[in-house]
Design an enzyme around this catalytic site. Structure first.
Site, mmCIF file in Angstrom:
data_model
loop_
_atom_site.group_PDB
_atom_site.id
_atom_site.type_symbol
_atom_site.label_atom_id
_atom_site.label_comp_id
_atom_site.label_asym_id
_atom_site.label_seq_id
_atom_site.Cartn_x
_atom_site.Cartn_y
_atom_site.Cartn_z
ATOM 1 N N GLU A 1 0.804 -1.221 0.000
ATOM 2 C CA GLU A 1 0.000 0.000 0.000
ATOM 3 C C GLU A 1 0.843 1.281 0.000
ATOM 4 O OE1 GLU A 1 -4.139 -1.507 1.998
ATOM 5 O OE2 GLU A 1 -2.506 -1.043 3.373
ATOM 6 N N GLU B 1 -4.554 -10.168 0.137
ATOM 7 C CA GLU B 1 -5.429 -10.003 1.292
ATOM 8 C C GLU B 1 -6.859 -10.234 0.818
ATOM 9 O OE1 GLU B 1 -4.989 -6.263 3.372
ATOM 10 O OE2 GLU B 1 -2.806 -6.308 3.192
#
Length: 1017
Positions: free
Chosen positions: A441, A509
């Site tokens: 991220e 994820e």
């Protein structure tokens, strides 16, 4: 510029990164492979002196001097995070930086910890090069030894080594001082979703190694094109070149030498080892390599190194391990401990990995930084695929409008590349590592392109992963997070990836395991199995990050974000694991175990005992299992046996016939089940012989009529202005004629039901409802229910009293509502046939798209705390999380049917229930039955109690048991971060009809199972 803000300065005097290994003076000691038996070793963990100051500039004068007076300092544990030891402020956030974003600058008020301790070294250190190793310090730090500055380092989750040979006193005490900065320019790269915790949180070690010894080793253990022979490539870097000679011996798991060679220190070693046993997560075959270094005839050192041969390569739309497009069945894992923060021991990590293996998990993503070095040895040993992730996340930039602020800034290239290089150098020799991950991220930019180039040059044998590379410009794998299965507008969906992606895909994820949930594990796994290019995923995440705390009364509970005055905070978003803080597996972990189990069983003809077994292994043969089968009548095993599974290769299927017989006389009304348990037929490193890794359960095709019972008996009716009392021979039922409610049921003088069935559509929000709580509460007011009674009527028949109640049920300020009809048929036997029908009415178009539940709630005497039921169990289950819920008869208690989530929320539902009984310790109880099935749960708490409590310690038991009987309950989803409830599993504003038998009983008269076999005529 302050040194801790100088992003162009990566370190001062830090040694070059290298592989983590041990060096011993003899082969005998090397075989023990313990720090104690190396040339020289001193662990510097323990109690240190500590001082926390507001900024580095406030450091006391000469604090690094050996004679500095430490009387004003406190004791602190190393390794440890200072916040969890009472210093500084606890703070949790998922996204934000806790200061203005102005890289590389950090706050002037920069909490700084000064650590000091003294140590001595023994004679083993004499004549050795002495290395001071820090395994993890957050975020940046300076080091002094005996008053002399040693160096500076940053990169919190990377090892840092310093040469202190010339600074160490061999015959006197040594003074070690470390100054740690909470914030540094490195913090901009360390914005992971976790508690902000500072200090020396991993081991501190002092090593004594030979000057002429090996400084670094690179091991490449590959396979040939047929995946048969091992290709071993070794290279070495020495601290000093003195014409050393290297002998390398390779030993297999049986202790047999399979190869030996000798070269000089300038040569690389290339060996082909015939017919090796390859390494995979299912078959973690390791060879012991012994590297002996000589100077002339003198043995300088012996280095043990575990070797696993495996091949990783990209092949079009898939990546292959040993020629197979494997499936990751993984979890994301942080280093975490509820008492010690990010301080974890080898023993804790080993417990994690053993538990993962026992639950069929085969892969770990080290989110979002390299883990403690112990983890990789254990993954090699037990068999676990690893995505090793660089200590890099810049999530806070997302909200600035320039997410790639520093990721696409070439001036930050060194900071990015350095972190990846240090990770690869330390971990490069571990066969368990399949992919290098560039971080998490942090958008995308030129610095990630450069990281990929360097990774490929350093290690062309592995592939590169980075989820933020949306166009897959640099990474080898197309990786996404929380990709939805269905949505009207979101892109990409899993369907899109299947149709359009030209690269292998993983969900790094997915299925956010926050509180009660996630749902849809099976739907994702079915897709992974159906498409080669979908190579699995990693659940977010392994562990709830609750902080162990105690009330004034000594009651343990767990705090989370916002509980420490931390602002901004993502609150309970850190309570998102499949393992609760006390290491209790959540129901979702059992669901995951079932969904990813290695054997899928399908019924062919159960009357003849025919089933089909499909192996979900990628490599292992199913011969490692014995199959235990049992025929169960209600809850009694009436036949069982054991079969050794035949040879079934990975991903193959086979039909089998179980040698049971159904040629017996069935008991009227009984239920019959086939239970299958696949158990290890020999002990594994992670589980004993007989441990169950897969299972299946089927209802057998044995249909019997129940015992027909005539519910006879005399009834009397007593009525006043507001109550209707119906009295039988040993029971009474009382109604409130104004509210239309069954007030109580009494049998043999004991009140069994303290409030009868009352319609409800509310369920206390679960963590995965977090995105829709405002809509549920502030738009539709679903938690504020109203029931308006239109009529209450009763009539007497030959054998019964029938009561009809007409109501309107809705919520505050709602124009939509249900027209409900309650019906009670009360027999003289004490049996009640209950029915409620609901018809959607009013302004239907204003109703919510989704309702939490459709059902009724009752209050039962608190003494009725023992529960027996026929339904799915033994743990809670829901429409999109029921694979691990097998149909059968279960016994429990009200207390044990409650799942004690860190954040209280709805829990405990059991689906497909046919009957349930609650009894006290004398056998008096209440029986509820309906052959078509219903959902039920029991609890000492109302939904409002669960809704309002922030922590488990806030809950106070009611003086009755709440029993919910539901027509339908909404699915769980994963909408805290991911897919909302799938359409097929939603509870909507729909017509419903619930019927069940409600009976007060005494086990002295009839056992629960006997009641369950009855059919009322």
């Amino acid at each position: 510029m302050k040194i801790w803000e100088n992003y162009q300065l990566d370190h001062i005097n830090r040694l070059e990164p290298r592989a983590h290994f041990l060096s011993f003076p003899t082969k005998e000691r090397a075989l023990l492979n313990e720090n104690k038996y190396t040339h020289a070793f001193k662990n510097l963990n323990g109690l240190w002196k500590f001082l926390l100051i507001d900024a580095p500039e406030y450091s006391p004068r000469n604090f690094y001097a050996p004679d500095f007076d430490t009387k004003e300092m406190f004791d602190i544990k190393v390794p440890g995070n200072w916040q969890v030891q009472g210093y500084g402020k606890m703070h949790y956030s998922d996204l934000w930086y806790n200061f203005p974003i102005n890289p590389p600058y950090v706050p002037t008020e920069n909490p700084t910890g000064i650590y000091k301790r003294q140590f001595t070294v023994d004679e083993n250190f004499k004549g050795k090069k002495v290395i001071l190793r820090f395994c993890g310090v957050d975020s940046a730090f300076h080091v002094w030894v005996n008053g002399q500055e040693v160096g500076y380092s940053k990169g919190a989750r990377n090892e840092a080594e310093f040469d202190v040979t010339k600074l160490i006193h061999e015959d006197d005490a040594n003074d070690l001082t470390v100054r740690v900065y909470q914030w540094s320019d490195g913090t901009y790269l360390e914005d992971q979703d976790m508690w902000w915790l500072s200090g020396i949180f991993r081991d501190v070690e002092l090593l004594g190694v030979p000057f002429a010894g090996v400084n670094d080793i690179k091991v490449v253990a590959d396979l040939d094109e047929d995946y048969t022979n091992g290709l071993l490539d070794l290279s070495f870097k020495f601290r000093e070149e003195k014409s050393q000679r290297i002998e390398v011996e390779l030993i297999d798991s049986a202790g047999k030498q399979v190869s030996q060679t000798s070269v000089n220190q300038r040569e690389r070693i290339h060996m082909e080892i015939p017919k090796v046993e390859p390494w995979t997560a299912e078959t973690p075959n390791l060879y012991q390599m012994m590297i002996s270094v000589y100077e002339g005839d003198e043995l300088i050192e012996v280095i043990p190194q575990q070797v696993g041969f495996r091949n990783i390569r990209l092949a079009g739309e898939v990546f292959l391990v040993n020629g197979v497009a494997i499936k990751f069945k993984g979890v994301n894992r942080h280093d975490y401990n509820p008492r010690n923060g990010r301080v974890v021991s080898k023993e804790e990590i080993e417990k994690d990995i053993i538990l993962m293996k026992q639950f069929n998990i085969n892969a770990i993503r080290t989110s979002h930084y390299p883990a403690s070095y112990y983890l990789y040895d254990l993954c090699d040993q037990y068999g676990m695929y690893v995505i090793d992730e660089t200590d890099l996340e810049c999530h806070g930039f997302e909200l600035t409008g320039k997410y790639d602020w520093i990721s696409d800034d070439p001036e930050w290239e060194m900071a990015y590349v350095s972190r990846m290089v240090r990770m690869i150098e330390r971990d490069k020799n571990h066969p368990s590592i399949i992919l290098w991950s560039l971080g998490n991220e942090s958008a995308f930019g030129s610095n990630f392109v450069k990281m990929t180039e360097v990774a490929k040059k350093m290690d062309p044998t592995r592939l590169v992963h980075y989820e933020g590379d949306f166009e897959v410009e640099a990474a080898d794998i197309y990786s996404t997070m929380y990709t939805w299965l269905e949505h009207p507008t979101k892109k990409p969906l899993m369907k899109t990836i299947i149709e359009e992606s030209k690269k292998p895909h993983i969900l790094c994820e997915y299925c956010h395991a926050m509180g009660n949930g996630p749902g849809n594990l099976k739907e994702y796994q079915d897709l992974f199995y159906a498409h080669d290019k979908l190579q699995g995923g990693f659940i977010w995440e392994w562990f709830d990050h609750g902080i162990e705390s105690y009330t004034e009364k000594g009651e343990k509970y767990y705090r989370y974000g916002g509980d420490f005055g931390d602002d901004p905070s993502n609150k309970d978003f850190c309570i998102d694991g499949m393992l609760m803080p006390d290491r209790t597996p959540s129901p979702s972990l059992y669901e995951y175990k079932k969904v990813i189990e290695p054997i899928q069983t399908t019924e062919i003809d159960l009357a003849e005992g025919k089933i089909e077994l499909l192996s979900r292994f990628d490599f292992q043969n199913l011969q490692i299992f014995d199959l235990y089968y049992s025929i169960i009548e209600d809850e009694t095993v009436i036949e069982d046996g054991t079969i050794s599974l035949p040879s079934i290769s990975a991903r193959q299927k086979m039909e089998m016939t179980l040698p049971y017989s159904l040629n017996f006389i069935p008991q009227p009304g009984a239920s019959y089940f086939l239970k299958l348990s696949y158990r290890l037929n020999a002990a594994m490193a992670y589980a004993p012989k007989g441990y169950e890794l897969a299972s299946a359960n089927f209802e057998l095709p044995i249909m019997t009529e129940g015992l027909v019972v005539e519910p006879n008996g005399r009834l009397q009716v007593e009525q006043d202005e507001t109550k209707l009392n119906i009295v039988g021979e040993n029971f009474s039922v009382t109604f409130d004629t104004v509210r239309g409610t069954l007030l109580k049921m009494v049998r043999d003088g004991q009140t069994l039901i303290e409030r009868g069935p009352k319609f409800t559509l509310w369920r206390a929000p679960i963590s995965n409802d977090m995105e829709i709580i405002d809509e549920m509460k502030k738009k539709h007011f679903l938690h504020l229910e109203h029931e308006i009674v239109n009529s209450f009527n009763w009539e007497k028949a030959d054998r019964s009293i029938k009561i009809i109640v007409e109501t309107i049920n809705s919520t505050t300020n709602s124009a939509w509502h249900y027209k409900c009809t309650y019906s009670y048929t009360i027999f003289g036997s004490g049996d009640i046939l209950f029915n409620i029908e609901g018809i959607p009415s009013g302004k239907i178009d204003t109703a919510p798209d989704m309702l939490p539940r459709l059902g009724v709630s009752m209050h039962v005497n608190k003494a009725l705390n023992q529960v027996k039921y026929l339904g799915r169990g033994p743990r809670e289950n829901y429409a999109d999380s029921k694979e691990a819920g097998y149909l059968g008869v279960y016994s429990s208690s009200v207390k044990d049917m409650f799942t004690n989530y860190v954040v209280p929320q709805a829990n405990g539902n059991r689906m497909d229930t046919r009957w349930v009984a609650l009894t006290d310790d004398r056998g008096q109880g209440v029986f509820v039955a309906e052959s078509s099935g219903f959902n039920f749960s029991t609890s000492y708490y109302e939904e409002a109690d669960l809704d309002q409590a922030k922590h488990t310690c806030d809950l106070e038991e009611r003086d009755y048991v709440v029993v919910n009987i539901d027509y339908k309950q909404n699915a769980l989803g994963s909408f805290s971060c991911g897919q909302w409830q799938l359409e097929k599993y939603r509870t909507t504003f729909e017509k419903f009809d619930i019927s069940f038998r409600l009976t007060g009983f005494n086990r002295k008269e009839a056992d629960i199972l006997s009641l369950s076999h009855e059919v009322l005529n």
